[in-house]
Scaffold this motif. Sequence first.
Motif, mmCIF file in Angstrom:
data_model
loop_
_atom_site.group_PDB
_atom_site.id
_atom_site.type_symbol
_atom_site.label_atom_id
_atom_site.label_comp_id
_atom_site.label_asym_id
_atom_site.label_seq_id
_atom_site.Cartn_x
_atom_site.Cartn_y
_atom_site.Cartn_z
ATOM 1 N N LYS A 125 11.047 -3.443 27.318
ATOM 2 C CA LYS A 125 11.461 -4.844 27.226
ATOM 3 C C LYS A 125 12.798 -5.063 27.935
ATOM 4 O O LYS A 125 12.981 -6.030 28.670
ATOM 5 C CB LYS A 125 11.583 -5.257 25.758
ATOM 6 C CG LYS A 125 10.284 -5.170 24.967
ATOM 7 C CD LYS A 125 10.495 -5.578 23.516
ATOM 8 C CE LYS A 125 9.195 -5.493 22.738
ATOM 9 N NZ LYS A 125 9.367 -5.872 21.307
ATOM 10 N N MET A 126 13.721 -4.136 27.700
ATOM 11 C CA MET A 126 15.033 -4.267 28.335
ATOM 12 C C MET A 126 14.983 -3.924 29.821
ATOM 13 O O MET A 126 15.768 -4.448 30.613
ATOM 14 C CB MET A 126 16.048 -3.404 27.596
ATOM 15 C CG MET A 126 16.522 -4.073 26.308
ATOM 16 S SD MET A 126 17.207 -2.940 25.081
ATOM 17 C CE MET A 126 15.726 -2.283 24.335
ATOM 18 N N MET A 129 14.017 -7.115 31.359
ATOM 19 C CA MET A 129 15.153 -8.044 31.358
ATOM 20 C C MET A 129 16.154 -7.704 32.456
ATOM 21 O O MET A 129 16.643 -8.587 33.166
ATOM 22 C CB MET A 129 15.841 -8.017 29.994
ATOM 23 C CG MET A 129 14.995 -8.608 28.874
ATOM 24 S SD MET A 129 15.609 -8.193 27.228
ATOM 25 C CE MET A 129 17.219 -8.991 27.243
ATOM 26 N N ALA A 145 13.497 -11.865 28.193
ATOM 27 C CA ALA A 145 13.677 -11.616 26.757
ATOM 28 C C ALA A 145 12.637 -12.382 25.953
ATOM 29 O O ALA A 145 12.053 -11.861 24.988
ATOM 30 C CB ALA A 145 15.085 -12.022 26.324
ATOM 31 N N GLU A 146 12.389 -13.618 26.349
ATOM 32 C CA GLU A 146 11.393 -14.435 25.640
ATOM 33 C C GLU A 146 9.981 -13.951 25.936
ATOM 34 O O GLU A 146 9.125 -13.906 25.043
ATOM 35 C CB GLU A 146 11.543 -15.896 26.070
ATOM 36 C CG GLU A 146 10.613 -16.845 25.342
ATOM 37 C CD GLU A 146 10.849 -18.288 25.705
ATOM 38 O OE1 GLU A 146 10.028 -19.132 25.311
ATOM 39 O OE2 GLU A 146 11.854 -18.574 26.400
ATOM 40 N N THR A 150 11.891 -9.601 22.877
ATOM 41 C CA THR A 150 12.975 -8.665 22.556
ATOM 42 C C THR A 150 13.764 -9.162 21.346
ATOM 43 O O THR A 150 14.060 -10.351 21.236
ATOM 44 C CB THR A 150 13.936 -8.523 23.754
ATOM 45 O OG1 THR A 150 13.175 -8.262 24.930
ATOM 46 C CG2 THR A 150 14.914 -7.389 23.524
ATOM 47 N N GLU A 152 16.752 -10.027 18.691
ATOM 48 C CA GLU A 152 18.056 -10.644 18.952
ATOM 49 C C GLU A 152 19.190 -9.628 18.982
ATOM 50 O O GLU A 152 20.147 -9.775 19.742
ATOM 51 C CB GLU A 152 18.349 -11.712 17.891
ATOM 52 C CG GLU A 152 17.479 -12.953 18.018
ATOM 53 C CD GLU A 152 17.907 -14.034 17.047
ATOM 54 O OE1 GLU A 152 18.926 -13.843 16.351
ATOM 55 O OE2 GLU A 152 17.220 -15.070 16.989
ATOM 56 N N ILE A 155 19.154 -8.040 22.345
ATOM 57 C CA ILE A 155 19.593 -9.009 23.347
ATOM 58 C C ILE A 155 21.108 -9.121 23.345
ATOM 59 O O ILE A 155 21.758 -9.118 24.400
ATOM 60 C CB ILE A 155 18.962 -10.394 23.090
ATOM 61 C CG1 ILE A 155 17.450 -10.335 23.303
ATOM 62 C CG2 ILE A 155 19.583 -11.447 24.011
ATOM 63 C CD1 ILE A 155 16.733 -11.631 22.968
ATOM 64 N N THR A 159 23.474 -7.912 26.358
ATOM 65 C CA THR A 159 24.308 -8.921 27.005
ATOM 66 C C THR A 159 25.743 -8.428 27.145
ATOM 67 O O THR A 159 26.379 -8.588 28.196
ATOM 68 C CB THR A 159 24.296 -10.240 26.206
ATOM 69 O OG1 THR A 159 22.959 -10.738 26.145
ATOM 70 C CG2 THR A 159 25.200 -11.280 26.848
#
Length: 403
Positions: A125-126, A129, A145-146, A150, A152, A155, A159
């Motif tokens: 997933k990352m 992203m 991410a959506e 993923t 929160e 995320i 970030t």
Amino acid sequence: MNTLISADNTWALWSILIGIAAMSIYLEQTYAWASKITGAIIGLVAAMLLANFNVIPTAAPTYDVVWGYVVPLAIPLLLFDANIKKIWRESGRVLIMFLLSSIGTIAGVLLSFMLLKNYIPDLYKMAAMMTGSYIGGGVNFAAMAESFGTGEEWISALTVADNLLMALYFFVLLAIPSIGFFMRKFKHPHIDAVAENANKEEGETLAAQYWGRKDISLKDISFAVAIAFVVVWISTALSSFLSGVIPKGNFVLNLFNGFLGNKYLLITTFTMLLATYAPGFINSIHGAQELGTFLIYIFLVVIGVPASIPVIISQAPLLLVFTGVIVLINMIVSFIFGKLFHFSLEEILLCSNANIGGPTTAAAMAIAKGWNKLIGPIVLAGIFGYVIGNYLGIFMGNLFQLM
């Protein structure tokens, strides 16, 4: 965590952001050491220190205003000199170098995923992203991410890692032109032009020479700001309309929707059309570049704010390694391809910057270094990355999910 200045203290936060930007410009134009570091990095590091020492919050509505309003207004102001005929004639290969640099991002994501997939849960997933983000930008980061659902907490941690690494890498990219090895191995016509055109005076830095006093009137300021607002307004409204009416369903339609539905692409296009087909009118307006550059400095201060080092250390140190490997491979591949295909040092650095940080940070670097002929091309290349980033992110995420 409580900070000395709260997130809702709007006037205080604006004073700090603009004050740091102003002080960074002053230092850059006054001291040789600051000129080498550049005001952009000084402002970014200052904001990072204030955030990490809990003076200012890492998130606030004021920062959202900078992203949502300051950045869009800066783009047309910076492109008043972007005559597309001249740009293509002088720097038409920038998009090719950007795509070559994107190969470095994909290779970096692949290597980083293979190294860490057994240590970070749901790393695919990352990986999706960061593929989107390090070819496009923050909008691709959010979209991936959506798309992959993923969590929160991941995320948030990613970030923070991304922001810190981007700040550090931006510093590296700005420092490379002062390193002899790179200056010997790569051609650097834009660096040479800046040095040749500067009328050196005793005790004056290159930044001070470039940003010297110019003839400017109240009419210039009013026209520059008015045009910027109108361009952003029309581009925002039109992109919203087109993204809603252009159908999706296949690669071509999705690509078409992504291009015409992107306000930054329209902002750039409209401004460049004005500069190309109304050069007499646009060139008669003085001060647009200065106004746009100051807005970019404010943005760069905001870039440094979310880089909270304790969050990375406590939550996800491996994510810093994950993103670090991607950035390192992107840089290596960019330099290899750049050397093989005879790109200039400036083109290589800006295209790597546009991949990792997006068109805005790449434009900021071009401005900080005085490579003005590359501003328009690198913004367009970076916006193209917004579009292809989602496709490549989805592809990589689905591929890794099966591994």
